[in-house]
Motif scaffolding. Structure first.
Motif, PDB file in Angstrom:
ATOM      1  N   THR A  44       0.844  -1.190   0.000  1.00 27.08           N
ATOM      2  CA  THR A  44       0.000   0.000   0.000  1.00 27.08           C
ATOM      3  C   THR A  44       0.875   1.234   0.000  1.00 27.08           C
ATOM      4  O   THR A  44       2.059   1.184   0.319  1.00 27.08           O
ATOM      5  CB  THR A  44      -0.919   0.016   1.229  1.00 27.08           C
ATOM      6  OG1 THR A  44      -1.836   1.114   1.124  1.00 27.08           O
ATOM      7  CG2 THR A  44      -0.126   0.173   2.515  1.00 27.08           C
ATOM      8  N   SER A  47      -0.787   7.552  -0.353  1.00 23.95           N
ATOM      9  CA  SER A  47      -1.605   8.387  -1.228  1.00 23.95           C
ATOM     10  C   SER A  47      -2.822   7.648  -1.763  1.00 23.95           C
ATOM     11  O   SER A  47      -3.689   8.267  -2.386  1.00 23.95           O
ATOM     12  CB  SER A  47      -0.751   8.890  -2.397  1.00 23.95           C
ATOM     13  OG  SER A  47      -0.240   7.805  -3.140  1.00 23.95           O
ATOM     14  N   GLU A  48      -2.896   6.351  -1.537  1.00 27.15           N
ATOM     15  CA  GLU A  48      -4.005   5.559  -2.062  1.00 27.15           C
ATOM     16  C   GLU A  48      -5.058   5.320  -0.984  1.00 27.15           C
ATOM     17  O   GLU A  48      -4.791   5.381   0.211  1.00 27.15           O
ATOM     18  CB  GLU A  48      -3.502   4.209  -2.572  1.00 27.15           C
ATOM     19  CG  GLU A  48      -2.588   4.299  -3.774  1.00 27.15           C
ATOM     20  CD  GLU A  48      -2.099   2.932  -4.206  1.00 27.15           C
ATOM     21  OE1 GLU A  48      -1.826   2.774  -5.400  1.00 27.15           O
ATOM     22  OE2 GLU A  48      -1.987   2.039  -3.358  1.00 27.15           O
ATOM     23  N   ASP A  49      -6.253   5.015  -1.448  1.00 32.21           N
ATOM     24  CA  ASP A  49      -7.308   4.601  -0.545  1.00 32.21           C
ATOM     25  C   ASP A  49      -6.982   3.229   0.010  1.00 32.21           C
ATOM     26  O   ASP A  49      -6.338   2.404  -0.643  1.00 32.21           O
ATOM     27  CB  ASP A  49      -8.649   4.571  -1.300  1.00 32.21           C
ATOM     28  CG  ASP A  49      -9.828   4.416  -0.354  1.00 32.21           C
ATOM     29  OD1 ASP A  49     -10.124   3.266   0.013  1.00 32.21           O
ATOM     30  OD2 ASP A  49     -10.424   5.434   0.013  1.00 32.21           O
ATOM     31  N   ALA A  52      -7.491   0.044  -2.007  1.00 29.80           N
ATOM     32  CA  ALA A  52      -6.477  -0.442  -2.951  1.00 29.80           C
ATOM     33  C   ALA A  52      -5.591  -1.485  -2.284  1.00 29.80           C
ATOM     34  O   ALA A  52      -5.205  -2.485  -2.910  1.00 29.80           O
ATOM     35  CB  ALA A  52      -5.634   0.731  -3.470  1.00 29.80           C
ATOM     36  N   ARG A 322       6.382   3.229  -3.487  1.00 29.24           N
ATOM     37  CA  ARG A 322       5.737   3.467  -4.778  1.00 29.24           C
ATOM     38  C   ARG A 322       6.585   2.920  -5.930  1.00 29.24           C
ATOM     39  O   ARG A 322       6.046   2.321  -6.868  1.00 29.24           O
ATOM     40  CB  ARG A 322       5.516   4.971  -4.980  1.00 29.24           C
ATOM     41  CG  ARG A 322       4.524   5.596  -4.014  1.00 29.24           C
ATOM     42  CD  ARG A 322       4.340   7.065  -4.338  1.00 29.24           C
ATOM     43  NE  ARG A 322       3.565   7.745  -3.313  1.00 29.24           N
ATOM     44  CZ  ARG A 322       3.246   9.025  -3.362  1.00 29.24           C
ATOM     45  NH1 ARG A 322       3.643   9.760  -4.377  1.00 29.24           N
ATOM     46  NH2 ARG A 322       2.544   9.573  -2.390  1.00 29.24           N
TER      47      ARG A 322
END
Length: 332
Positions: A44, A47-49, A52, A322
């Motif tokens: 994870t 910046s992602e929900d 995800a 990322r």
């Protein structure tokens, strides 16, 4: 009775170390045993929900043929309303994500052990098929999360990264301790000026580390969620660096105090500054020297290890996460 295949997917470093100590977990009611597998990988990004992350964990569970999966992340989790989350559970898909910093940092292994056992017990129950979020109290939960993030950064590991700065500060302090001008300056300073000197020296070194290491995080967009994430990242970085520099400061003080007791002749000091130089005055002298040496050594030398400094910043680990996720998604 067949065992339940449980997957623990953990972020690298500290979360993986926590997960590896949970492989002996089992049910407390004597039901089917748990066959636990640990996989270390980022799953994870901040910046992602969180959905995800749930999706990635479900994909991993299908690939590994797990009955259920729990993700252990070092990141703070948020819901759509901006509240900080301890855990997100999708019992229907038998998937959960646990935010380790939200446990508070202290007694991390024991708290993680209880949390994971509760999650696996709940998702293993065939009568449970709901999806829910466990959120933290807004104010108290934010401080608890920040404490967990700072301890997850392990500020004591900054010392190796500051080794060259510490050596330079020790050399500066050793020379300053035997300088009669420094004796006179230390003897003329009041306690509140010494406190200000300490705060200023630590703050300036922390600022130098942030600037030189490019550790300041900026939000990806202007959304409240992105700004809150950056505030948390930056606050945890500043507190971590401050703790690491303070550890170096205390070590510097102790070494310089021992050096002062070994080399200074009380009669020589007394004759130079025209004061009765007692033990308390020697402590004050070393206090002043430690502040000056911290400033000179910290700002006058390069970082020993960018990796050690970057480990103190969530923003840098976030970028590494990322990059790795992008590589994993890229075609061969």
């Amino acid at each position: 009775m067949d065992s339940i295949r449980v997957g623990l997917v953990a972020d690298p470093a500290a979360p993986t170390a926590v997960a590896q100590r949970l492989t002996d977990l089992g049910p407390v009611d004597g039901s089917a045993t748990w066959d636990i597998t640990v996989v270390s990988e980022p799953f994870t990004t901040g910046s992602e929900d969180v959905d995800a992350a749930i999706g990635r964990l479900q994909k991993r569970a299908h690939q590994r043929d797990w009955d259920l999966v729990v993700g252990l992340t070092e990141l703070p989790l948020h819901d759509h309303e901006g509240r900080h989350l301890l855990v997100e559970i999708d019992s229907d898909q038998r998937t959960a994500v646990l935010s380790l910093p939200a446990l508070g940092g202290f007694r991390m292994h024991a708290r993680a052990r209880r949390a994971v056992r509760s999650l696996v017990d709940g998702m293993a129950d065939p009568n449970t098929n709901d999806a829910r979020r466990v959120s933290l109290p807004r104010l108290r939960g934010r401080w608890r999360l920040l404490l967990g993030m700072v301890l997850a950064n392990r500020p004591w590991l900054l010392v190796p990264g500051l080794k060259s700065a510490l050596v330079a500060a020790l050399a500066t302090g050793a020379v300053a301790t035997i300088n009669s001008t420094v004796w006179q300056l230390a003897g003329s300073m009041s306690w509140w000026r010494l406190v200000i000197a300490t705060i200023a020296s630590v703050a300036l070194v922390v600022a130098w580390l942030v600037i030189d290491g490019e550790l300041w995080d900026r939000p990806d967009d202007e959304s409240p969620r992105a700004r809150e994430r950056s505030r948390l990242y930056n606050a945890s970085t500043l507190v971590t660096l401050m703790a690491g520099v303070l550890i170096c400061y205390v070590a510097l003080y102790a070494v310089n105090l021992a050096w002062a007791y070994f080399v200074l002749d009380p009669d020589a000091v007394r004759g130079s500054v025209h004061l009765e130089r007692e033990h308390g005055d020697l402590f004050v002298l070393v206090w002043f020297v430690a502040s000056a040496a911290t400033l000179g050594g910290g700002l006058g030398s390069s970082l020993e290890s960018d990796e050690a400094i970057h480990a103190a910043a969530y923003s840098k680990r976030e970028q590494e996460r990322r990059d790795r996720l992008a590589r994993d998604r890229a075609p061969d």
